[in-house]
Design an enzyme around this catalytic site. Structure first.
Site, PDB file in Angstrom:
ATOM      1  N   HIS A  10       0.816  -1.216   0.000  1.00  0.00           N
ATOM      2  CA  HIS A  10       0.000   0.000   0.000  1.00  0.00           C
ATOM      3  C   HIS A  10       0.848   1.263   0.000  1.00  0.00           C
ATOM      4  CE1 HIS A  10       1.019   0.826   4.203  1.00  0.00           C
ATOM      5  NE2 HIS A  10       0.882  -0.480   4.414  1.00  0.00           N
ATOM      6  N   THR A  13       1.257   5.963   4.712  1.00  0.00           N
ATOM      7  CA  THR A  13       0.334   6.516   5.700  1.00  0.00           C
ATOM      8  C   THR A  13       1.122   7.442   6.633  1.00  0.00           C
ATOM      9  OG1 THR A  13       0.714   4.791   7.358  1.00  0.00           O
ATOM     10  CG2 THR A  13      -0.952   4.332   5.658  1.00  0.00           C
ATOM     11  N   GLU A  14       0.407   8.197   7.447  1.00  0.00           N
ATOM     12  CA  GLU A  14       1.105   9.032   8.433  1.00  0.00           C
ATOM     13  C   GLU A  14       1.870   8.167   9.424  1.00  0.00           C
ATOM     14  OE1 GLU A  14       1.556  12.185   8.317  1.00  0.00           O
ATOM     15  OE2 GLU A  14       0.232  12.487   6.599  1.00  0.00           O
ATOM     16  N   GLU A  83      -2.099  -7.064   7.374  1.00  0.00           N
ATOM     17  CA  GLU A  83      -0.760  -7.015   7.941  1.00  0.00           C
ATOM     18  C   GLU A  83      -0.709  -7.884   9.195  1.00  0.00           C
ATOM     19  OE1 GLU A  83       2.235  -7.077   7.818  1.00  0.00           O
ATOM     20  OE2 GLU A  83       2.865  -5.004   7.431  1.00  0.00           O
ATOM     21  N   HIS A 153       0.458  -5.660   2.486  1.00  0.00           N
ATOM     22  CA  HIS A 153       1.320  -4.969   3.447  1.00  0.00           C
ATOM     23  C   HIS A 153       2.712  -5.582   3.411  1.00  0.00           C
ATOM     24  CE1 HIS A 153      -2.507  -3.446   5.136  1.00  0.00           C
ATOM     25  NE2 HIS A 153      -2.936  -4.651   4.804  1.00  0.00           N
TER      26      HIS A 153
END
Length: 217
Positions: A10, A13-14, A83, A153
Site C-alpha cells: 500500500h 500513511t502518516e 498485515e 502490506h
C-alpha cells in the site's frame, strides 16, 4: 501455463511517515500515499492485470481502488491479507518499542515463530495469506492469460513470498523492506509429473523481482 503474481504494498500513511507500527490498525493513506498509488498504477499498466484482491484494511483497499480505476477492474477484499497483528506493539513508534522491549524487534524479524506480546508470528501470517493464493490456483481459470494483483502490506508480502518460494524459515529475513507502492513479482509454473511424485506441491514459484517500481518487459 504460467501464472504471474504481483504483490503490491500500500501507499504511505502518516504512521509510515512517523515510523509508527500499524499492524491491524486501520490507518488511511496520506496525500503522499495517494500520489504513490496513482504512480504505481501507471507503472503497472503494461503488466496485463486481470484480477485484483486486497487486504480489507483501508490503506491497502484504497491503494487497490486506484489501480482498479486504472485497469477497469473490481476489487475483492480478503482479511487473510491483512498485515501482521502486532498486538501490544500496535500504535507505538520503533523507538518506543525498542525502549519497552530491548532487542525484541530484531528477534521478531529473524525468528518466524516468535511474536510480540498478544500478536501473531510471521509463520501464521504466511499460512493465512498462502490460502488466498492456493484458492486462486484452484478456482481462477483466467490466471493463465492475465496477472493477479494482490495489494497488501510489507510484512504480509514478505511472509507470503517466502512461503511460495519454499524458503526455509531461517531464510525469511533475506527480503529487504518493501517500500510503499513497491511490489514483488513472482511467476508460478506447474510441476511436471515426474517431479510431482517427489514433492507435495503442484506449482513451482520463481521470483522475478523485488521492490519493483516500474514495469518489466
Amino acid at each position: 501455463m504460467s501464472r504471474r503474481l504481483l504483490l503490491l504494498r500500500h501507499g504511505q500513511t502518516e504512521f509510515n511517515a512517523t515510523r509508527r507500527m500499524q499492524g491491524h490498525l486501520d490507518t488511511e493513506l496520506s496525500d503522499v500515499g495517494v500520489a504513490q498509488a496513482q504512480r504505481a498504477a501507471e507503472n503497472m499498466a503494461e503488466l496485463h492485470v486481470g484480477k485484483i484482491i486486497s487486504s480489507d484494511l483501508k490503506r491497502a483497499h484504497d491503494t487497490a481502488l486506484v489501480a482498479a480505476e486504472k485497469f477497469g477492474l473490481p476489487v475483492t477484499t480478503d482479511p487473510r491479507l491483512r498485515e501482521t497483528d502486532l498486538g501490544d506493539w500496535q500504535g507505538k513508534t520503533h523507538t518506543e518499542v525498542d525502549e519497552d522491549f530491548p532487542g525484541a524487534r530484531a528477534r521478531w524479524r529473524f525468528d518466524a515463530h516468535w511474536a510480540p506480546p498478544n500478536a501473531e508470528t510471521r509463520q501464521q501470517v504466511a499460512l493465512r495469506a498462502r490460502e488466498v493464493v492456493d484458492e486462486l490456483l484452484a478456482e481462477h481459470q483466467a490466471w493463465e492469460d492475465h496477472a493477479v494483483l494482490i495489494v497488501a502490506h510489507g510484512g504480509t508480502i514478505s511472509a507470503l513470498s517466502a512461503s511460495l518460494l519454499g524458503l526455509a524459515e531461517s531464510k525469511h529475513p533475506i527480503f529487504s523492506n518493501l517500500g510503499n507502492t513497491r511490489w514483488a513479482q513472482l511467476v508460478g509454473r506447474p510441476v511436471v509429473e515426474e517431479v510431482r511424485q517427489h514433492t507435495d506441491t503442484h506449482m513451482q514459484w520463481y521470483l522475478e523481482g523485488w521492490n519493483l517500481s516500474s514495469s518489466l518487459s
